[in-house]
Design a protein around this motif. Structure first.
Motif, PDB file in Angstrom:
ATOM      1  N   TYR A  43       0.832  -1.200   0.000  1.00 15.70           N
ATOM      2  CA  TYR A  43       0.000   0.000   0.000  1.00 15.70           C
ATOM      3  C   TYR A  43       0.868   1.253   0.000  1.00 15.70           C
ATOM      4  N   LEU A  44       1.911   1.254   0.826  1.00 17.50           N
ATOM      5  CA  LEU A  44       2.788   2.426   0.903  1.00 17.50           C
ATOM      6  C   LEU A  44       3.531   2.637  -0.407  1.00 17.50           C
ATOM      7  N   SER A  45       3.929   1.561  -1.081  1.00 23.15           N
ATOM      8  CA  SER A  45       4.645   1.721  -2.347  1.00 23.15           C
ATOM      9  C   SER A  45       3.747   2.335  -3.416  1.00 23.15           C
ATOM     10  N   LYS A  46       2.451   2.030  -3.370  1.00 27.10           N
ATOM     11  CA  LYS A  46       1.515   2.630  -4.323  1.00 27.10           C
ATOM     12  C   LYS A  46       1.201   4.076  -3.966  1.00 27.10           C
ATOM     13  N   LYS A  47       1.092   4.349  -2.671  1.00 29.92           N
ATOM     14  CA  LYS A  47       0.675   5.668  -2.213  1.00 29.92           C
ATOM     15  C   LYS A  47       1.810   6.691  -2.262  1.00 29.92           C
TER      16      LYS A  47
END
Length: 89
Positions: free
Chosen positions: A69-73
């Motif tokens: 999720y953090l890599s996408k956000k």
């Protein structure tokens, strides 16, 4: 096997947006990583503790989802967290 208040507070101050921000993604990943490290040390002495091993797998899975999720956000925050926690990616 749980983390002490001092360790939790230190990780939250380092990775959170402020000293009270335990809910940020970066702080959650840091806390999960520390819990995973303590469980790994536990398994050096207790190889047959399968119930705790299941809990470890759940923690690893939760951290994996949060990292995705953090890599996408926010890619920059993702790279910073990976670098500071010494995670392979």
């Amino acid at each position: 096997m749980s983390l002490t208040k001092e360790i939790k507070q230190e990780l939250i101050e380092k990775f959170g947006k402020n000293a009270q921000d335990a809910g940020s993604i970066e702080a959650q990943i840091a806390l999960l990583t520390e819990r995973i490290k303590t469980l790994n040390r536990h398994f050096l002495d207790n190889q047959k503790d399968h119930a705790s091993r299941r809990g470890l797998l759940k923690l690893v899975s939760r951290r994996k989802h949060l990292l995705a999720y953090l890599s996408k956000k926010d890619t920059d925050a993702y790279k910073k967290v990976i670098e500071e926690l010494n995670l392979r990616k």
